[in-house]
Design a protein around this motif. Structure first.
Motif, PDB file in Angstrom:
ATOM      1  N   ILE A   1      61.593  21.339 -30.168  1.00 34.79           N
ATOM      2  CA  ILE A   1      61.593  21.463 -28.710  1.00 34.79           C
ATOM      3  C   ILE A   1      60.385  20.744 -28.140  1.00 34.79           C
ATOM      4  O   ILE A   1      59.291  20.772 -28.730  1.00 34.79           O
ATOM      5  CB  ILE A   1      61.615  22.951 -28.275  1.00 34.79           C
ATOM      6  CG1 ILE A   1      61.777  23.059 -26.761  1.00 34.79           C
ATOM      7  CG2 ILE A   1      60.357  23.684 -28.753  1.00 34.79           C
ATOM      8  CD1 ILE A   1      62.192  24.437 -26.305  1.00 34.79           C
ATOM      9  N   ARG A   2      60.584  20.067 -27.034  1.00 30.10           N
ATOM     10  CA  ARG A   2      59.489  19.339 -26.408  1.00 30.10           C
ATOM     11  C   ARG A   2      58.403  20.320 -25.938  1.00 30.10           C
ATOM     12  O   ARG A   2      58.706  21.447 -25.527  1.00 30.10           O
ATOM     13  CB  ARG A   2      60.010  18.532 -25.222  1.00 30.10           C
ATOM     14  CG  ARG A   2      60.985  17.430 -25.601  1.00 30.10           C
ATOM     15  CD  ARG A   2      61.578  16.806 -24.361  1.00 30.10           C
ATOM     16  NE  ARG A   2      60.587  16.034 -23.611  1.00 30.10           N
ATOM     17  CZ  ARG A   2      60.604  15.865 -22.298  1.00 30.10           C
ATOM     18  NH1 ARG A   2      61.542  16.444 -21.564  1.00 30.10           N
ATOM     19  NH2 ARG A   2      59.689  15.127 -21.704  1.00 30.10           N
ATOM     20  N   VAL A   3      57.178  19.858 -25.993  1.00 29.77           N
ATOM     21  CA  VAL A   3      56.052  20.706 -25.591  1.00 29.77           C
ATOM     22  C   VAL A   3      56.210  21.171 -24.139  1.00 29.77           C
ATOM     23  O   VAL A   3      55.888  22.315 -23.814  1.00 29.77           O
ATOM     24  CB  VAL A   3      54.721  19.953 -25.785  1.00 29.77           C
ATOM     25  CG1 VAL A   3      53.548  20.770 -25.235  1.00 29.77           C
ATOM     26  CG2 VAL A   3      54.494  19.632 -27.263  1.00 29.77           C
ATOM     27  N   VAL A   4      56.696  20.287 -23.256  1.00 30.08           N
ATOM     28  CA  VAL A   4      56.835  20.672 -21.848  1.00 30.08           C
ATOM     29  C   VAL A   4      57.841  21.797 -21.669  1.00 30.08           C
ATOM     30  O   VAL A   4      57.794  22.520 -20.672  1.00 30.08           O
ATOM     31  CB  VAL A   4      57.229  19.472 -20.960  1.00 30.08           C
ATOM     32  CG1 VAL A   4      56.087  18.480 -20.864  1.00 30.08           C
ATOM     33  CG2 VAL A   4      58.493  18.796 -21.465  1.00 30.08           C
ATOM     34  N   ASP A   5      58.750  21.965 -22.627  1.00 30.10           N
ATOM     35  CA  ASP A   5      59.723  23.061 -22.552  1.00 30.10           C
ATOM     36  C   ASP A   5      59.292  24.269 -23.369  1.00 30.10           C
ATOM     37  O   ASP A   5      59.814  25.371 -23.176  1.00 30.10           O
ATOM     38  CB  ASP A   5      61.092  22.573 -23.057  1.00 30.10           C
ATOM     39  CG  ASP A   5      61.637  21.423 -22.233  1.00 30.10           C
ATOM     40  OD1 ASP A   5      61.502  21.473 -20.994  1.00 30.10           O
ATOM     41  OD2 ASP A   5      62.190  20.474 -22.824  1.00 30.10           O
TER      42      ASP A   5
END
Length: 274
Positions: free
Chosen positions: A142-146
């Motif tokens: 999962i992307r860090v921003v999410d």
């Protein structure tokens, strides 16, 4: 600080069923900084032997959760990438002594999920992706921003482990710009903005951290006008998503975010025009 409710420290190399009161132990700089009365057992990751930082054949960079700030800083000094200066800038954004640098881990900084976490700023700004491992062994990315959903809030399930963060080669090839503000010298970040300009297609990304309860990464296929950038920030960040604590009021954080985002836009687009 002594954690007098902890009765056992378990070596993470030897799996055992997760139970209530367990917590992962990386560097321990947060765990041992304040009382943790809910904890009964720590699962120690320090002997896992994970390589702190490694560059893959595709040019991407994988940072182990157990990589310390000091190790990341040292590695970045020899990194042949356009975005290399950003690593040291974010490492220096820590409100921390050299002792903390040598113990605090990248995974711990992400796992705390605090708005001022500079490893969150770095990895979100370079479009990083977390590798998470559940207790039964399943993996997800999962992307860090999410990954961060609010101040101190993450999407981690019970017992789930942050194994590493991978930064794509394309992000490492970007030109970067960095702005950080605190209310006092060497203080905790109240605003931290990162800009990246992709040399392949001239796309611009502006990542907002510290001033908001969670990271925001705004991507533009071409560098926007100043008005378009302001409009995008206003649309992305709701009024209740500007962080409010002793290190800065929401109005100040909002003002500085708009100011720094515009400075970054001008800096990167002026460089491109040369």
């Amino acid at each position: 600080m002594d954690l007098n409710t902890v009765m056992e420290i378990r070596d993470a190399r030897h799996p055992a069923p997760w139970r209530p009161g367990d917590a992962w132990l990386g560097g321990g700089t947060y765990l041992f900084s304040e009382p943790q009365p809910h904890l009964r057992r720590l699962v120690d990751l320090s002997r896992t032997g994970w390589i702190p930082v490694q560059q893959h054949l595709d040019g991407s960079l994988e940072i182990a959760a157990t990589c310390t700030v000091a190790e990341l800083s040292a590695f970045a000094k020899g990194l042949a990438a356009e975005a290399a200066p950003l690593f040291e800038q974010c490492c220096r954004a820590f409100l921390a002594s050299f002792k903390i640098w040598n113990m605090a881990t990248v995974g711990g900084n992400l796992g705390n999920g605090l708005p001022a976490g500079p490893m969150i700023s770095l990895t979100a700004g370079l479009d990083g992706e977390c590798l998470l491992i559940a207790q039964e062994g399943s993996r997800r990315r999962i992307r860090v921003v999410d990954f961060i959903t609010g101040a101190g809030c993450k999407i981690l399930t019970e017992g789930e482990l942050i194994r590493s963060v991978t930064l794509p080669a394309r992000a490492l090839a970007c030109r970067t710009a960095f702005r950080q503000a605190s209310l006092y010298g060497l203080g905790r970040s109240g605003v931290l903005i990162i800009g990246t300009l992709d040399p392949l297609d001239d796309s611009l990304a502006v990542t907002i951290t510290a001033s908001t309860v969670r990271p925001f990464r705004l991507w533009f296929p071409l560098p926007p006008t100043g008005e378009a950038l302001r409009s995008a920030i206003g649309s992305a960040v709701a009024d209740d998503e500007w962080f409010d604590d002793i290190h800065g009021l929401p109005d100040w954080r909002r003002h500085m975010t708009y100011r720094y985002a515009e400075e970054i836009r001008q800096e990167l687009t002026q460089q491109e025009a040369r």
